[in-house]
Write an enzyme that holds these catalytic residues in place. Structure first.
Site, PDB file in Angstrom:
ATOM      1  N   ARG A  33      64.045  31.976  -8.773  1.00 56.85           N
ATOM      2  CA  ARG A  33      64.608  33.049  -9.729  1.00 56.85           C
ATOM      3  C   ARG A  33      65.877  33.886  -9.365  1.00 56.85           C
ATOM      4  O   ARG A  33      66.403  34.390 -10.078  1.00 56.85           O
ATOM      5  CB  ARG A  33      63.563  33.639 -10.394  1.00 56.85           C
ATOM      6  CG  ARG A  33      62.509  32.771 -11.526  1.00 56.85           C
ATOM      7  CD  ARG A  33      62.026  33.724 -12.196  1.00 56.85           C
ATOM      8  NE  ARG A  33      60.527  34.100 -11.755  1.00 56.85           N
ATOM      9  CZ  ARG A  33      59.925  35.218 -11.817  1.00 56.85           C
ATOM     10  NH1 ARG A  33      60.477  36.095 -12.552  1.00 56.85           N
ATOM     11  NH2 ARG A  33      58.779  35.506 -11.009  1.00 56.85           N
ATOM     12  N   GLN A  47      56.752  25.472   7.699  1.00 54.79           N
ATOM     13  CA  GLN A  47      55.973  24.859   6.772  1.00 54.79           C
ATOM     14  C   GLN A  47      56.725  24.065   5.849  1.00 54.79           C
ATOM     15  O   GLN A  47      57.411  24.383   4.991  1.00 54.79           O
ATOM     16  CB  GLN A  47      55.233  26.067   6.010  1.00 54.79           C
ATOM     17  CG  GLN A  47      53.967  25.543   5.044  1.00 54.79           C
ATOM     18  CD  GLN A  47      53.837  26.356   3.925  1.00 54.79           C
ATOM     19  OE1 GLN A  47      54.659  27.165   3.480  1.00 54.79           O
ATOM     20  NE2 GLN A  47      52.720  26.097   3.036  1.00 54.79           N
ATOM     21  N   THR A  60      49.554  28.989  -0.353  1.00 58.72           N
ATOM     22  CA  THR A  60      49.789  29.914   0.595  1.00 58.72           C
ATOM     23  C   THR A  60      48.401  29.911   1.688  1.00 58.72           C
ATOM     24  O   THR A  60      48.688  30.414   2.782  1.00 58.72           O
ATOM     25  CB  THR A  60      49.065  31.304  -0.004  1.00 58.72           C
ATOM     26  OG1 THR A  60      48.236  31.201  -0.805  1.00 58.72           O
ATOM     27  CG2 THR A  60      50.294  31.854  -0.824  1.00 58.72           C
ATOM     28  N   GLU A  87      42.690  32.642  -9.410  1.00 58.81           N
ATOM     29  CA  GLU A  87      44.019  32.739  -9.749  1.00 58.81           C
ATOM     30  C   GLU A  87      44.095  32.515 -11.262  1.00 58.81           C
ATOM     31  O   GLU A  87      43.333  31.930 -11.711  1.00 58.81           O
ATOM     32  CB  GLU A  87      44.803  31.342  -9.070  1.00 58.81           C
ATOM     33  CG  GLU A  87      44.918  31.351  -7.459  1.00 58.81           C
ATOM     34  CD  GLU A  87      45.385  32.910  -7.184  1.00 58.81           C
ATOM     35  OE1 GLU A  87      46.749  32.901  -7.664  1.00 58.81           O
ATOM     36  OE2 GLU A  87      44.999  33.555  -6.292  1.00 58.81           O
ATOM     37  N   ARG A 109      87.872  55.825  10.739  1.00 56.87           N
ATOM     38  CA  ARG A 109      87.313  54.565  11.081  1.00 56.87           C
ATOM     39  C   ARG A 109      86.882  54.618  12.562  1.00 56.87           C
ATOM     40  O   ARG A 109      86.642  55.673  13.115  1.00 56.87           O
ATOM     41  CB  ARG A 109      88.582  53.688  11.104  1.00 56.87           C
ATOM     42  CG  ARG A 109      88.964  53.348   9.581  1.00 56.87           C
ATOM     43  CD  ARG A 109      90.159  52.447   9.677  1.00 56.87           C
ATOM     44  NE  ARG A 109      90.140  51.277  10.272  1.00 56.87           N
ATOM     45  CZ  ARG A 109      91.256  50.488  10.989  1.00 56.87           C
ATOM     46  NH1 ARG A 109      92.470  51.269  10.732  1.00 56.87           N
ATOM     47  NH2 ARG A 109      91.056  49.561  11.689  1.00 56.87           N
ATOM     48  N   ASN A 163     100.868  52.000  16.816  1.00 57.79           N
ATOM     49  CA  ASN A 163      99.944  51.631  18.134  1.00 57.79           C
ATOM     50  C   ASN A 163     100.149  49.887  18.265  1.00 57.79           C
ATOM     51  O   ASN A 163      99.566  49.627  19.471  1.00 57.79           O
ATOM     52  CB  ASN A 163      98.652  51.965  17.751  1.00 57.79           C
ATOM     53  CG  ASN A 163      98.285  51.398  16.365  1.00 57.79           C
ATOM     54  OD1 ASN A 163      98.870  51.080  15.506  1.00 57.79           O
ATOM     55  ND2 ASN A 163      96.765  51.179  16.510  1.00 57.79           N
TER      56      ASN A 163
HETATM   57  C1  UD1 Z   1      49.625  34.870  -4.565  1.00 58.72           C
HETATM   58  C2  UD1 Z   1      48.043  35.135  -4.690  1.00 58.72           C
HETATM   59  C3  UD1 Z   1      47.586  35.823  -6.024  1.00 58.72           C
HETATM   60  C4  UD1 Z   1      48.195  37.343  -5.806  1.00 58.72           C
HETATM   61  C5  UD1 Z   1      49.670  36.983  -5.851  1.00 58.72           C
HETATM   62  C6  UD1 Z   1      50.364  38.547  -5.614  1.00 58.72           C
HETATM   63  C7  UD1 Z   1      47.364  32.942  -3.960  1.00 58.72           C
HETATM   64  C8  UD1 Z   1      46.943  31.611  -3.951  1.00 58.72           C
HETATM   65  N1  UD1 Z   1      47.378  33.633  -4.713  1.00 58.72           N
HETATM   66  O1  UD1 Z   1      50.150  34.320  -5.565  1.00 58.72           O
HETATM   67  O2  UD1 Z   1      46.228  35.769  -5.811  1.00 58.72           O
HETATM   68  O3  UD1 Z   1      47.741  38.070  -7.256  1.00 58.72           O
HETATM   69  O4  UD1 Z   1      50.160  36.267  -4.589  1.00 58.72           O
HETATM   70  O5  UD1 Z   1      51.665  38.505  -5.625  1.00 58.72           O
HETATM   71  O6  UD1 Z   1      47.554  33.433  -2.476  1.00 58.72           O
HETATM   72  N2  UD1 Z   1      54.598  30.913   0.240  1.00 58.72           N
HETATM   73  C9  UD1 Z   1      54.619  30.208   1.566  1.00 58.72           C
HETATM   74  N3  UD1 Z   1      54.240  28.978   1.315  1.00 58.72           N
HETATM   75  C10 UD1 Z   1      53.807  28.241   0.134  1.00 58.72           C
HETATM   76  C11 UD1 Z   1      53.357  29.075  -0.941  1.00 58.72           C
HETATM   77  C12 UD1 Z   1      53.800  30.757  -0.809  1.00 58.72           C
HETATM   78  O7  UD1 Z   1      55.095  30.748   2.512  1.00 58.72           O
HETATM   79  O8  UD1 Z   1      53.226  27.173   0.345  1.00 58.72           O
HETATM   80  C13 UD1 Z   1      54.927  32.375   0.320  1.00 58.72           C
HETATM   81  C14 UD1 Z   1      56.021  32.736  -0.709  1.00 58.72           C
HETATM   82  O9  UD1 Z   1      57.272  32.520  -0.190  1.00 58.72           O
HETATM   83  C15 UD1 Z   1      55.465  34.234  -0.998  1.00 58.72           C
HETATM   84  C16 UD1 Z   1      54.153  34.371  -0.842  1.00 58.72           C
HETATM   85  O10 UD1 Z   1      53.780  33.169  -0.083  1.00 58.72           O
HETATM   86  O11 UD1 Z   1      56.200  35.096  -0.060  1.00 58.72           O
HETATM   87  C17 UD1 Z   1      53.155  34.269  -2.078  1.00 58.72           C
HETATM   88  O12 UD1 Z   1      53.462  33.192  -2.745  1.00 58.72           O
HETATM   89  P1  UD1 Z   1      53.657  33.144  -4.145  1.00 58.72           P
HETATM   90  O13 UD1 Z   1      53.835  31.720  -4.791  1.00 58.72           O
HETATM   91  O14 UD1 Z   1      54.485  34.241  -4.876  1.00 58.72           O
HETATM   92  O15 UD1 Z   1      52.134  33.637  -4.617  1.00 58.72           O
HETATM   93  P2  UD1 Z   1      51.353  33.586  -5.990  1.00 58.72           P
HETATM   94  O16 UD1 Z   1      50.928  32.039  -6.146  1.00 58.72           O
HETATM   95  O17 UD1 Z   1      52.272  34.109  -6.917  1.00 58.72           O
END
Ligand code: UD1
Ligand code: MG
Length: 499
Positions: free
Chosen positions: A44, A109, A115, A191, A374, A427
């Site tokens: 986004r 990853q 996560t 979730e 500067r 200069n």
């Molecule tokens: C996650 C939580 C949710 C919480 C929310 C808060 C989980 C399953 N859910 O949701 O309970 O309310 O955050 O914002 O954890 N990321 C990775 N690798 C991945 C997936 C994500 O590095 O495979 C990183 C994303 O870049 C981000 C963070 O993990 O920085 C959180 O991921 P995001 O997808 O935003 O979390 P949600 O699914 O929204």
């Protein structure tokens, strides 16, 4: 300050971290290792730049999180990278790298399966004796004191979750408590996409931040599966394993949503930027700084102010800036990497950028409006720099003045020199830069060119319009221009009459 830092380091070396809770020192004895998830895509943002490298207050989102880890006296920081990994890792190496007080490690990853899968990648890097704090690279404004409390709640034996009440919790993981009460024991995080209608009524959400004993975390991560609505490995599933294993799960609730707010879009980025800037503005005002409008100042770095500083609207401060007692900054100034000493007045629309060399403005100096200082501009006490004057890599001693339309580059200017309108130091000869020395009490007239290297001797005068290519003696008047001639009764050409 330095002493306090040494004390804190000692505590860390002894595997002791202390925090203040209700005015009392809480000691916990596990080293802290931080895992920062930063592999997600950030669709986004609609940007080529990886999301976590977008800037908030002059620093990448991820850098805010890494710096917060530093404030926790972390032993190790493991950043999980994926989308844009090469750029993200390069940015970390430049901005933190070997300077960090902790070991910084990036782990890839690929692909991104959730996560839980993200944190699984960090497992080989985590020692069993630590408390692991899980953070996200796109959640920049969590305060280290909040995390200290979370670490204290974990205390090496509990799973501590940072939670928040949200009036509109759609999209977030819900904290399911025993008996559906507000203070029942935490049983699970569900979730949004997996939640029942009843669970979707829960307004306590998981922030995405937890503190967990490393040994237990590793055991639970090994048990994750992806049998859920998103076919992802959810880190949040470890809560139910903790409950099953009889490990206490603590929900540490905070009220300040800004601290756990993530950035997914330019709108959210701008909202957090404003929240951050307003907090900075309030901090400055609490220190006694008078801001014409707290909503119209941006600090992208560190701004240090002595007493009785006043700052008019629409000023931007970048890098390291310090303002001495009684300094006044006019409207619409941009000031970066500069030291402005006591009583100096910076008039509106002045641009000061010290970059790496810095700029110093001496006590009582008057700068602007529309001045440009500067890198390497070093101005002494009571120096005056007026409109459309540019100063670069030059030293001006006390009382020197350049008030209109002038350039001073690679110059050494003595006390009380008066440098006329439209004069410049030439200069650069097309290949090399050379210095101009203007000794004390010199008067340089208007529209002069001082071709460097050249020295104007003390007390000397340079006649307006001169191009000076040879050094001049102290006290001399030097004029280097075509001598004026006047022809009496001069008849201008006339047009021939029309026939
Ligand atoms: C996650 C939580 C949710 C919480 C929310 C808060 C989980 C399953 N859910 O949701 O309970 O309310 O955050 O914002 O954890 N990321 C990775 N690798 C991945 C997936 C994500 O590095 O495979 C990183 C994303 O870049 C981000 C963070 O993990 O920085 C959180 O991921 P995001 O997808 O935003 O979390 P949600 O699914 O929204
Ligand atoms: Mg997700």
């Amino acid at each position: 300050m330095a002493n306090q830092r040494i004390q804190e380091r000692k505590k860390r070396d002894m595997n002791v971290v202390s925090t203040q809770r209700n005015g009392e020192e809480v000691i916990h004895r596990n080293p802290v290792d931080v895992v920062i998830m930063a592999a997600g895509k950030g669709t986004r943002m609609k940007s080529k730049l990886p999301k976590v490298l977008h800037q908030l207050a002059g620093r990448a989102l991820l850098q805010h999180v890494v710096d917060t880890a530093g404030e926790l006296m972390a032993r190790k920081v493991v950043v999980i990278t994926g989308h844009g990994a090469i750029e993200v890792e390069a940015a970390l190496a430049v901005n933190t790298g070997a300077r960090a007080e902790f070991a910084l490690q990036c782990v890839r990853q690929d692909p991104q399966l959730g996560t839980g899968h993200a944190v699984q990648q960090a497992v080989p890097a985590l020692d069993d004796d630590g408390i692991v704090v899980v953070l996200s690279g796109d959640v920049p404004l969590t305060q280290s004191t909040t995390l200290m409390h979370l670490i204290a709640a974990c205390a090496g034996k509990s799973l501590a979750l940072l939670t928040l009440e949200m009036p509109n919790p759609a999209g977030y993981g819900r904290i399911v408590r025993a008996g559906g009460t507000r203070d029942g024991a935490v049983q699970a995080i569900v979730e949004h996409k997996d939640a029942s209608d009843a669970q979707r009524q829960i307004t306590e959400i998981y922030s995405g931040i937890m503190a967990v004993p490393a040994a237990q975390l590793k055991r639970w991560l090994a048990r994750l599966d992806n049998k859920n609505a998103q076919s992802e490995y959810y880190l949040t599933d470890i809560v139910k394993f903790a409950v099953a294993d009889g490990v206490p799960v603590v929900g540490h609730k905070i009220a300040d949503a800004v601290q756990v707010a993530g950035v997914n879009s330019p709108v959210q980025l701008a909202e957090l930027e404003r929240a951050y800037q307003l907090r900075q503005a309030h901090r400055l005002m609490e220190e006694g700084v008078r801001l014409a409008d707290p909503a119209r100042i941006d600090v992208r770095g560190d701004l240090l102010c002595a007493h009785d500083v006043s700052i008019d609207v629409n000023c931007v401060f970048m890098g390291q800036v310090s303002l001495g007692e009684g300094v006044s900054i006019g409207a619409n100034c941009v000031i970066a990497n500069a030291v402005i000493e006591a009583g100096a007045v910076i008039h509106p629309f002045t641009h000061i950028d010290g970059e790496k060399m810095g700029v110093t403005v001496g006590p009582g100096a008057l700068i602007g409006p529309f001045a440009r200082l500067r890198p390497g501009a070093r101005l002494g006490a009571e120096v005056h720099i007026g409109n459309f004057v540019e100063v670069k890599n030059s030293t001006l001693a006390a009382g020197a003045k350049a008030n209109h339309l002038a350039y001073l580059g690679d110059a050494t200017v003595g006390e009380r020199v008066n440098y006329g309108a439209g004069s410049i130091t030439a200069n650069y000869d097309g290949a090399n830069k050379h210095r101009t020395v203007i000794e004390a009490d010199v008067h340089v007239g208007s529209n002069c060119v001082l071709v460097a290297p050249v020295t104007i001797g003390a007390g000397g005068t340079v006649g307006g319009g001169s191009t000076i290519t040879k050094s001049t003696e102290p006290g001399a008047l030097s004029v280097a221009r075509g001598r004026q001639i006047s022809i009496a009764h001069w008849e201008r050409p006339r047009k021939a009459p029309k026939s």
